[in-house]
Write a protein that holds these residues in place. Structure first.
Motif, PDB file in Angstrom:
ATOM      1  N   TYR A  64      25.138  49.000  45.907  1.00 36.15           N
ATOM      2  CA  TYR A  64      25.872  50.038  45.179  1.00 36.15           C
ATOM      3  C   TYR A  64      27.326  49.613  44.983  1.00 36.15           C
ATOM      4  O   TYR A  64      27.914  48.963  45.848  1.00 36.15           O
ATOM      5  CB  TYR A  64      25.843  51.361  45.948  1.00 36.15           C
ATOM      6  N   THR A  65      27.887  50.004  43.860  1.00 31.63           N
ATOM      7  CA  THR A  65      29.294  49.698  43.597  1.00 31.63           C
ATOM      8  C   THR A  65      30.130  50.971  43.566  1.00 31.63           C
ATOM      9  O   THR A  65      29.643  52.040  43.170  1.00 31.63           O
ATOM     10  CB  THR A  65      29.481  48.968  42.253  1.00 31.63           C
ATOM     11  N   ARG A  66      31.368  50.839  43.968  1.00 32.73           N
ATOM     12  CA  ARG A  66      32.376  51.904  43.856  1.00 32.73           C
ATOM     13  C   ARG A  66      33.558  51.323  43.105  1.00 32.73           C
ATOM     14  O   ARG A  66      34.089  50.274  43.491  1.00 32.73           O
ATOM     15  CB  ARG A  66      32.877  52.354  45.218  1.00 32.73           C
ATOM     16  N   GLY A  67      33.974  51.991  42.052  1.00 33.82           N
ATOM     17  CA  GLY A  67      35.128  51.517  41.299  1.00 33.82           C
ATOM     18  C   GLY A  67      36.416  52.017  41.924  1.00 33.82           C
ATOM     19  O   GLY A  67      36.727  53.215  41.890  1.00 33.82           O
ATOM     20  N   LEU A  68      37.174  51.100  42.499  1.00 35.93           N
ATOM     21  CA  LEU A  68      38.371  51.454  43.256  1.00 35.93           C
ATOM     22  C   LEU A  68      39.589  51.543  42.339  1.00 35.93           C
ATOM     23  O   LEU A  68      39.901  50.596  41.609  1.00 35.93           O
ATOM     24  CB  LEU A  68      38.606  50.398  44.336  1.00 35.93           C
ATOM     25  N   ASN A  87      37.687  46.326  42.129  1.00 42.98           N
ATOM     26  CA  ASN A  87      38.935  46.990  41.798  1.00 42.98           C
ATOM     27  C   ASN A  87      39.004  47.301  40.304  1.00 42.98           C
ATOM     28  O   ASN A  87      38.876  46.408  39.470  1.00 42.98           O
ATOM     29  CB  ASN A  87      40.108  46.079  42.193  1.00 42.98           C
ATOM     30  N   LEU A  88      39.202  48.588  39.986  1.00 41.38           N
ATOM     31  CA  LEU A  88      39.397  49.007  38.592  1.00 41.38           C
ATOM     32  C   LEU A  88      40.858  49.260  38.257  1.00 41.38           C
ATOM     33  O   LEU A  88      41.174  49.604  37.113  1.00 41.38           O
ATOM     34  CB  LEU A  88      38.604  50.296  38.310  1.00 41.38           C
ATOM     35  N   SER A  89      41.760  49.078  39.215  1.00 36.20           N
ATOM     36  CA  SER A  89      43.178  49.347  38.968  1.00 36.20           C
ATOM     37  C   SER A  89      43.720  48.414  37.892  1.00 36.20           C
ATOM     38  O   SER A  89      43.244  47.279  37.740  1.00 36.20           O
ATOM     39  CB  SER A  89      43.992  49.136  40.244  1.00 36.20           C
ATOM     40  N   PRO A  90      44.710  48.864  37.131  1.00 38.78           N
ATOM     41  CA  PRO A  90      45.339  47.965  36.169  1.00 38.78           C
ATOM     42  C   PRO A  90      45.865  46.706  36.865  1.00 38.78           C
ATOM     43  O   PRO A  90      46.438  46.784  37.958  1.00 38.78           O
ATOM     44  CB  PRO A  90      46.493  48.800  35.602  1.00 38.78           C
ATOM     45  N   ASN A  93      47.674  38.257  51.314  1.00 34.05           N
ATOM     46  CA  ASN A  93      46.664  37.392  50.673  1.00 34.05           C
ATOM     47  C   ASN A  93      45.442  38.135  50.162  1.00 34.05           C
ATOM     48  O   ASN A  93      44.355  37.567  50.066  1.00 34.05           O
ATOM     49  CB  ASN A  93      46.219  36.280  51.638  1.00 34.05           C
ATOM     50  N   LYS A  94      45.612  39.389  49.808  1.00 30.09           N
ATOM     51  CA  LYS A  94      44.497  40.183  49.286  1.00 30.09           C
ATOM     52  C   LYS A  94      43.931  39.531  48.029  1.00 30.09           C
ATOM     53  O   LYS A  94      44.678  39.109  47.142  1.00 30.09           O
ATOM     54  CB  LYS A  94      45.005  41.588  48.974  1.00 30.09           C
ATOM     55  N   ILE A  95      42.604  39.470  47.949  1.00 30.48           N
ATOM     56  CA  ILE A  95      41.944  38.796  46.826  1.00 30.48           C
ATOM     57  C   ILE A  95      41.792  39.732  45.624  1.00 30.48           C
ATOM     58  O   ILE A  95      41.965  40.936  45.727  1.00 30.48           O
ATOM     59  CB  ILE A  95      40.557  38.250  47.237  1.00 30.48           C
ATOM     60  N   CYS A  96      41.465  39.144  44.488  1.00 30.75           N
ATOM     61  CA  CYS A  96      41.126  39.864  43.250  1.00 30.75           C
ATOM     62  C   CYS A  96      42.292  40.661  42.682  1.00 30.75           C
ATOM     63  O   CYS A  96      42.084  41.681  42.019  1.00 30.75           O
ATOM     64  CB  CYS A  96      39.915  40.792  43.451  1.00 30.75           C
ATOM     65  N   THR A  97      43.535  40.211  42.914  1.00 29.17           N
ATOM     66  CA  THR A  97      44.677  40.951  42.382  1.00 29.17           C
ATOM     67  C   THR A  97      44.991  40.563  40.943  1.00 29.17           C
ATOM     68  O   THR A  97      45.785  41.245  40.286  1.00 29.17           O
ATOM     69  CB  THR A  97      45.922  40.719  43.248  1.00 29.17           C
ATOM     70  N   GLU A 121      35.949  41.121  34.632  1.00 26.58           N
ATOM     71  CA  GLU A 121      35.873  39.820  35.298  1.00 26.58           C
ATOM     72  C   GLU A 121      35.495  39.996  36.765  1.00 26.58           C
ATOM     73  O   GLU A 121      34.659  39.258  37.313  1.00 26.58           O
ATOM     74  CB  GLU A 121      37.221  39.113  35.183  1.00 26.58           C
ATOM     75  N   CYS A 122      36.098  40.985  37.415  1.00 25.48           N
ATOM     76  CA  CYS A 122      35.840  41.250  38.826  1.00 25.48           C
ATOM     77  C   CYS A 122      34.383  41.666  39.039  1.00 25.48           C
ATOM     78  O   CYS A 122      33.706  41.156  39.934  1.00 25.48           O
ATOM     79  CB  CYS A 122      36.776  42.356  39.311  1.00 25.48           C
TER      80      CYS A 122
END
Length: 366
Positions: free
Chosen positions: A62-66, A311-314, A326-330, A336-337
């Protein structure tokens, strides 16, 4: 009986009864430390947890859009990069229109749960307080995407405010307790915060009717086997629908900047133990796990997790929401994510599904 046999016996008891007492939990964690040269017990508990997860959820993930909507926070937790005393943190607040645009993009990408996450931000948001603005935004998301679930992760509030969020349409709430040991809690938080109030919040959320999530950091400064045992016992008592754990990862602008990070191995072991104790829980393979281990999220799924939270944040604000270093996917766009994670899940024999992903025993409100 040798150490490994004792650990296997405890694992088998946990699998069959979903319960260990405090001394047994301590024996499990301490015994594993003594057996550091032998990773067979990690492999065994991971395999067992994976089998239980597949039994309950198949190979679906399951996915959650953050959506990280604010980096302001009134609290000063010693481990968090968003702590109020960090003058180097870049603060921002998304507008409601920006959040709704994230939801539009997310819905087109197959997300059916949106998670609004932020620091404890009292506002103002325009002419509204933080609580008024969250209530209004939840209503707008519910109106625009009625087939989706709205999850909040906005920290401690009064029961009345939690009820207002619920009445506006929020169905789930994430609030990690971080540690259930009172002395350990005091070592991680300023005097203005208390474990007693954190647990009160979680019990209020459950009583109101939220699908409730809690969890803890693995390897946080001062944590020992007794702390972890208290965490497990509290989670068993609360019976949350969601459990989120991840390794402690230090942030350079906090008092814990020089502390060692939690390990992937310890985190995966705890994740598997939670799956054995809570067979039908929704358990994410967290971004923090992916931060300290390149294939951390895949390893999390294979250890018993069944949720990921892209992550759905802009992109313009992602680096500003810096809980740890060092958080990933920024730097990735939402599409793409999600595409990257879809390929990662397929590589281990799992598939991302278009689903709200409710807890199996939770009733739908909408």
């Amino acid at each position: 009986m040798n150490e490994e046999n004792i650990l296997v016996e405890l694992t088998e008891k946990l699998k069959s009864t979903q319960h260990l007492d405090k001394d047994e939990w301590i024996s499990l964690f301490d015994g594993r430390k003594k057996d550091q040269g032998n990773r067979d017990i990690d492999d065994y508990i991971g395999m067992t947890a994976r089998e239980i997860s597949v039994e309950h959820f198949g190979h679906d993930v399951y996915t959650r859009g953050l959506i990280e909507f604010t980096s302001f926070c009134r609290n000063d937790c010693y481990y968090c990069g968003l702590r109020s005393s960090n003058k180097n943190a870049e603060r921002y607040r998304l507008t409601k229109d920006q959040i709704l645009e994230c939801c539009r993009q997310g819905y087109d990408l197959g997300f059916r749960t949106f998670v609004l996450q932020g620091g404890e931000d009292p506002g103002p948001f325009g002419n509204m307080t933080g609580d008024e603005w969250i209530t209004d935004t939840v209503r707008s998301i519910r109106s625009g995407w009625p087939d989706c679930a709205v999850t909040l992760s906005v920290g401690e509030r009064s029961r009345d405010i939690y009820q207002k969020f619920f009445d506006a349409g929020a169905e789930r709430f994430l609030l990690r307790h971080e540690t259930a040991d009172p002395a350990h809690y005091r070592s991680l938080h300023p005097a203005s915060l208390s474990l007693e109030n954190r647990l009160r919040c979680l019990r209020d959320l459950k009583d109101i009717g939220y699908q409730t999530g809690t969890g803890f950091m693995v390897g946080s400064p001062g944590q020992n086997s007794e702390c972890l045992a208290e965490d497990m016992l509290f989670i068993e008592e609360l019976q949350p629908e969601m459990i989120g754990i991840g390794p402690f990862v230090p942030h350079h602008d906090t008092p814990f900047a020089r502390e060692s990070a939690g390990t992937a191995e310890d985190t995966l072991f705890c994740l598997s133990a939670l799956r054995l104790m809570m067979p039908d829980a929704l358990i994410p393979a967290t971004t923090a796990l992916g931060t300290i281990l390149p294939d951390g999220r895949e390893r999390g799924i294979l250890a018993g997790a069944n949720v990921i939270m892209p992550n759905l944040s802009p992109v313009s604000v992602r680096k500003k929401y810096e809980l740890y270093d060092n958080k990933i996917c920024t730097g990735e766009e939402a599409a793409e994510c999600r595409g990257c994670l879809e390929r990662r899940m397929m590589s281990i024999g799992y598939s991302i599904v278009v689903s709200r992903g409710d807890h199996p025993r939770a009733g739908r409100r909408y």
